[in-house]
Write a protein that holds these residues in place. Structure first.
Motif, PDB file in Angstrom:
ATOM      1  N   GLY A 138      -8.609  -2.299  -3.809  1.00  0.00           N
ATOM      2  CA  GLY A 138      -7.284  -2.687  -4.278  1.00  0.00           C
ATOM      3  C   GLY A 138      -6.470  -3.399  -3.215  1.00  0.00           C
ATOM      4  O   GLY A 138      -6.974  -4.231  -2.456  1.00  0.00           O
ATOM      5  N   GLN A 139      -5.191  -3.055  -3.152  1.00  0.00           N
ATOM      6  CA  GLN A 139      -4.236  -3.768  -2.314  1.00  0.00           C
ATOM      7  C   GLN A 139      -4.668  -3.862  -0.853  1.00  0.00           C
ATOM      8  O   GLN A 139      -4.471  -4.886  -0.195  1.00  0.00           O
ATOM      9  CB  GLN A 139      -2.869  -3.090  -2.410  1.00  0.00           C
ATOM     10  N   ASN A 172      -6.784  -9.227  -0.556  1.00  0.00           N
ATOM     11  CA  ASN A 172      -6.543 -10.523   0.077  1.00  0.00           C
ATOM     12  C   ASN A 172      -7.419 -10.732   1.301  1.00  0.00           C
ATOM     13  O   ASN A 172      -7.790 -11.868   1.612  1.00  0.00           O
ATOM     14  CB  ASN A 172      -5.064 -10.670   0.428  1.00  0.00           C
ATOM     15  N   ALA A 220      -9.081   0.568  -8.183  1.00  0.00           N
ATOM     16  CA  ALA A 220      -8.217   0.481  -7.010  1.00  0.00           C
ATOM     17  C   ALA A 220      -7.984   1.877  -6.465  1.00  0.00           C
ATOM     18  O   ALA A 220      -7.232   2.657  -7.051  1.00  0.00           O
ATOM     19  CB  ALA A 220      -6.891  -0.190  -7.370  1.00  0.00           C
ATOM     20  N   GLU A 279      -3.263   1.028  -3.637  1.00  0.00           N
ATOM     21  CA  GLU A 279      -2.325   0.506  -4.634  1.00  0.00           C
ATOM     22  C   GLU A 279      -2.990  -0.576  -5.487  1.00  0.00           C
ATOM     23  O   GLU A 279      -3.750  -1.407  -4.982  1.00  0.00           O
ATOM     24  CB  GLU A 279      -1.086  -0.068  -3.945  1.00  0.00           C
ATOM     25  N   ASP A 280      -2.676  -0.557  -6.798  1.00  0.00           N
ATOM     26  CA  ASP A 280      -3.329  -1.510  -7.698  1.00  0.00           C
ATOM     27  C   ASP A 280      -2.499  -2.766  -7.958  1.00  0.00           C
ATOM     28  O   ASP A 280      -2.913  -3.636  -8.730  1.00  0.00           O
ATOM     29  CB  ASP A 280      -3.713  -0.843  -9.020  1.00  0.00           C
ATOM     30  N   VAL A 325      -1.227  -6.216  -6.442  1.00  0.00           N
ATOM     31  CA  VAL A 325      -1.620  -7.105  -5.345  1.00  0.00           C
ATOM     32  C   VAL A 325      -0.788  -8.381  -5.394  1.00  0.00           C
ATOM     33  O   VAL A 325      -0.614  -8.976  -6.459  1.00  0.00           O
ATOM     34  CB  VAL A 325      -3.124  -7.465  -5.461  1.00  0.00           C
ATOM     35  N   GLU A 326      -0.264  -8.814  -4.245  1.00  0.00           N
ATOM     36  CA  GLU A 326       0.409 -10.109  -4.160  1.00  0.00           C
ATOM     37  C   GLU A 326      -0.648 -11.192  -3.966  1.00  0.00           C
ATOM     38  O   GLU A 326      -1.531 -11.061  -3.119  1.00  0.00           O
ATOM     39  CB  GLU A 326       1.398 -10.125  -2.994  1.00  0.00           C
TER      40      GLU A 326
END
Length: 327
Positions: free
Chosen positions: A227-228, A232, A249, A252-253, A255-256
């Motif tokens: 996940g988060q 990225n 996730a 945290e699920d 995502v930016e």
């Protein structure tokens, strides 16, 4: 019968009435069951709801009785439970009626479970009871993510953030048998060594610089369930035009995502979850063909189910956590 249940906000061992196999159903005497992340979250999702719910999605055992109209199984057959309910044929997304065993229906952390006969499959003969009990949910999830959705090809390189999860241990074995190169990450040196022993080609420290470590690699596909914390970072090392598959996730699920960077990179983002009966049967054929063994980190007794849940919460395991239910 003894079962591990959620009731009034608490997880506890409770004596429950034995179910009865009706028309088209089978009763399975559970030998072993497998823990999954969703079991850990059910208490929070149910809150203080009344009524004892037997949790658990994975399990394996012996057919104890059959209802009228069942001809494909006999008493004494060794089987695994298919936790994917209402999803029979391959399709791009689950049907509306899809659900997962263990909520809202009673699950596998019990001495006896009754299911439609279509929800059980024959146990692979080369697997122990511990291995069979932890197979279906994670194995099916990994198989669909890797082959149905990810379309992994021989010669490609697969990147898996988080080497110790149950699904990751299946992905490593599935991908290596398909002729792929596999790179994983973990904060734990022990887990990195275990991943290499299982077949991974490389195992990176999660805290290292992935672009630096992988500058000589071409990452064709990422399967990310963290996940988060890693999404990225995974995109940063994925080749232009590559694909990233996600099915969960553990951090945290939300995502930016830099959309401009994403569309200029021509990346493919693919979501998946669980799989169909058709894919489960294909996965069972695959593990039979390649004689793949699920990785069982630790087995607890049913009486110690709460301890097993806490162990899974702490992410100490490499592979799956099993519950021994009965002889």
């Amino acid at each position: 019968m003894k079962a591990f249940v959620h009731e009034y906000g608490e997880l506890t061992i409770k004596e429950m009435n034995e179910p009865f196999a009706d028309h088209g159903q089978v009763a399975v005497s559970i030998r072993t069951a497998g823990l999954n992340r969703r079991d850990v979250t059910i208490a929070g999702r149910r809150g203080n709801e009344a009524g004892a719910l037997i949790i658990g999605s994975d399990g394996a055992g012996v057919i104890a009785s059959i209802g009228e109209g069942v001809s494909e199984f006999s008493v004494g057959d060794e089987v695994i439970i298919n936790p994917s309910l209402g999803w029979y044929e391959h399709r791009d997304a689950p049907p509306e009626q899809f659900d997962i065993l263990g909520m809202p229906d009673n699950g596998t952390f019990t001495e006896l479970i009754v299911l439609p006969a279509e929800q059980v499959e024959r146990k692979p003969e080369h697997l122990s009871w511990d291995e069979a009990g932890v197979l279906a949910l994670s194995g099916l999830t990994g198989y669909r993510a890797l082959f149905t959705k990810g379309n992994l090809q021989a010669g490609e390189t697969l990147f898996i953030p988080g080497a110790g999860s149950g699904v990751a241990t299946y992905l490593i074995q599935f991908a290596k048998n398909a002729g792929a190169r596999v790179i994983v990450t973990s904060r734990s040196e022990t887990k990195r060594k275990q991943a290499i022993e299982l077949g991974a080609d490389r195992a990176l420290d999660t805290n290292s610089s992935w672009p630096e470590e992988l500058k000589e690699e071409t990452i064709d596909i990422v399967i990310d369930s963290v996940g988060q914390a890693t999404f990225n970072r995974s995109l940063e090392v994925l080749k232009k035009g590559g694909r990233i598959v996600t099915f969960g996730a553990t951090t945290e699920d939300v995502v930016e995502l830099n959309l401009r960077q994403f569309f200029y990179g021509q990346y493919k983002l693919i979501g998946t979850t669980m799989g169909s009966q058709e894919e489960l049967r294909a996965m069972l054929e695959y593990i039979n063909t390649h004689q793949i063994h699920p990785i069982v980190d630790r087995t607890f007794s049913l009486d110690d189910a709460r301890e097993a849940m806490n162990y899974l919460k702490e992410s100490k395991q490499f592979g799956k956590v099993a519950l021994w239910i009965s002889e």
